[in-house]
Design a protein around this motif. Sequence first.
Motif: not given
Length: 346
Positions: A139-144, A177-179
């Motif tokens: 939701m926050a990044t569009g990355i799966v 960290l990922l976000l």
Amino acid sequence: MIVLIPAYEPTEKMLKLVAQLKEKTDYKILIVDDGSGDSFSQLFNKAEEDGCIVLHHPVNKGKGAALKTGFSYIHSNCEPDKVVCADSDGQHHVNDIIKLADAIDSNKPEMVLGVRQFEGDVPFKSRFGNSISAFTFKMATGIVLNDTQTGLRGYPYELLPWLCSVQGERFEYEQNLLLKSKKSGISIKQLPIATIYDNNNKGTHFRPINDSISVLLPILKFCSSSILSFCIDFVLLLAFNKLLGGLFFCIVFARVISSTFNYIVNKVFVFDAKDTSTKQSAPKYFGLALAILSLNYCMMKLFIEVIHMHIIPAKILTEITLFTISYTVQKLFIFKKDNDIKLTPS
């Protein structure tokens, strides 16, 4: 190579992992005791006897705090070297640790994730927790990412200052960290690893309800802000229509007030971007609001008149899509914080 192990009330599995690493590698091992207490001192003393460096928190501070203590110690006291983080509860096979260590590129700002496959008999709380955090991240990044909660992660030495700067003290730290990675110029590499759950994963200290809420909190706050703004818009529309008449102007006045309220709440409470310049963020926000309004009309027209969809599912699909777009744009572009560290490839 340095292996960093955050540990809170560990079992003999931690010593077993240390023994396997000593047998197969010459890696340095750093363990951070996150306030486990005197009853666990024997385990940590044995780890020191086996050649590990052991740091101690006087009280439990959380996994994120333990990791940052380790990163800070390595940056200040060790020769530049790659770092692999592994859990103390026996979830990570030593061969996967070695595979992940070999995949770290010291010349590239990139984190390497050991991605579990979640196949077979996986405990419910592990599936549930990962599903929640994976949804939040998308939701926050569009990355799966298949596994956002993996504790097996690798970093080049140059990322240590950035790792210490990211907020979060408990399980939400690794999600943060990922976000933060994309905005900071850090790429993510995924490596498949074995999924090991012994005794229904009772060794983990992940709290399915509390820790999932902490991970999901930004979206929950965003939902609450959107719902409250809708209520204000609806009430004001009715009030202006009764007092003033003229539907168009009532809609405009109500939307201006509710949008201003939504902007303030999102900036201060949802995204904690109080230091973000209003002169820069306000025009972007209201520009987004106009774009969302236009997209709403175009999508509804497409679904209903072209695809011939019923108005109810058309409205639901439209609102879900625009909610996702609005949240992502506001988080990454409108209310982004100015103190993020930007890294560039060497």
